[in-house]
Write an enzyme that holds these catalytic residues in place. Sequence first.
Site, PDB file in Angstrom:
ATOM      1  CB  ILE A 143       9.458  16.419  58.579  1.00  0.00           C
ATOM      2  CG1 ILE A 143       8.967  15.240  59.426  1.00  0.00           C
ATOM      3  CG2 ILE A 143      10.592  17.160  59.283  1.00  0.00           C
ATOM      4  CD1 ILE A 143       8.403  15.616  60.775  1.00  0.00           C
ATOM      5  CE  LYS A 144       6.533  24.626  56.898  1.00  0.00           C
ATOM      6  NZ  LYS A 144       5.768  25.834  57.304  1.00  0.00           N
ATOM      7  CB  ILE A 145      13.291  20.159  54.904  1.00  0.00           C
ATOM      8  CG1 ILE A 145      13.108  18.860  55.705  1.00  0.00           C
ATOM      9  CG2 ILE A 145      14.770  20.414  54.605  1.00  0.00           C
ATOM     10  CD1 ILE A 145      13.900  18.805  56.986  1.00  0.00           C
TER      11      ILE A 145
END
Length: 376
Positions: A143-145
């Site tokens: 998951i890209k943050i």
Amino acid sequence: MSAPVPNPLLELRKLGESVWLDDIGRALLDDGTLARLIRDDGIAGLTSNPAIFAHSIMNDATYAQRIARLQSDVSSALALYEELALADLRDAAALLRPLYDSSSGGDGYVSMEVSPHLADDSPGSYKEAQRLWQRLSIPNAFIKIPGTEAGVPVIRDLIAAGINVNVTLLFSPERYRAVARAYREGLGRRAADGKPLASVASVASFFLSRIDTAVDKLLDGLAARGQPAARALRGKAAIACACRAYEIFEETIAEPEWEALAARGARPQRLLWASTSTKDPSYSPIKYVEELVVPGTINTMPLETLNAYRRLGRPELTLERHLAEASDVREGLERLDVDLEAVAQQLEREGVAKFIEPFDKLQKWLEDKRRTQRAS
């Protein structure tokens, strides 16, 4: 008969650097392109972002049937986008799963980004990341943050919860240091709770070409105002910043706190070189690949850069020779009053905006499609 010329992309892997593709789209999946890249070029992962999805969905006619089929099952343009994106990522992850398994989770990942509107919303980012992770429901996903100030505690909490994280939009070595600390703290929480560490992974995506674009503009202005020394530093800021980030990585994994976690199975948070397409036509089209060949790191390339490196690349380990020069470059920029930290803050804000714009444009485009199909 002469021996075949080695594929430079495969040679990079032999030197210890993984090559990922910075692109995704239904056409890449359906026509076998991604499968061929994995098989023939050793592509070991895939990254995506809102701009990539917007370009693919809005320009690839193969999405039309999927959009029409999903209309009755979704309640909004955002839900429609999510269904399209998740389907693409699951299909890409299936192609990469054998590599994920054979490398014990070292490679073989895909990435899904939370809404860019949440870049400064810690609780919202955490909740959205949890939801997307559950919806993807595959182990070889990140998951890209965004690595914004608000994103740092989210990274820590997601890692503690066992959710893989790709930290994006990093332009500052010191912000990377904060991100590396957040990763370690998240693993520390898991260790304290007796939870496994080896199953959790993270990469830190350090953006390159945008740094040079911004700093070169400042240097050109200084040169025009009578400081000729500025010209000698053009095109060197990004690599200098990347070298400092790598030094921080090495400092981090040498700390006793990290060594204790590694002994319990924790894997390092790998540095990923991003924004690797060359923006200045006077520079080599593979500048941000050939100047950062580093064992244990990842270089994610758009298809154009990947094709250029296959054609032009001459793989060799290059970081060590850049480290000394990088320190001189940073000192030279400081003497010219070029504040790299201020540049990084500016690029972070611009980076968030550059993701919000295509994200919103795609939502509007999909809503127009929904409205047209409901009316027909």
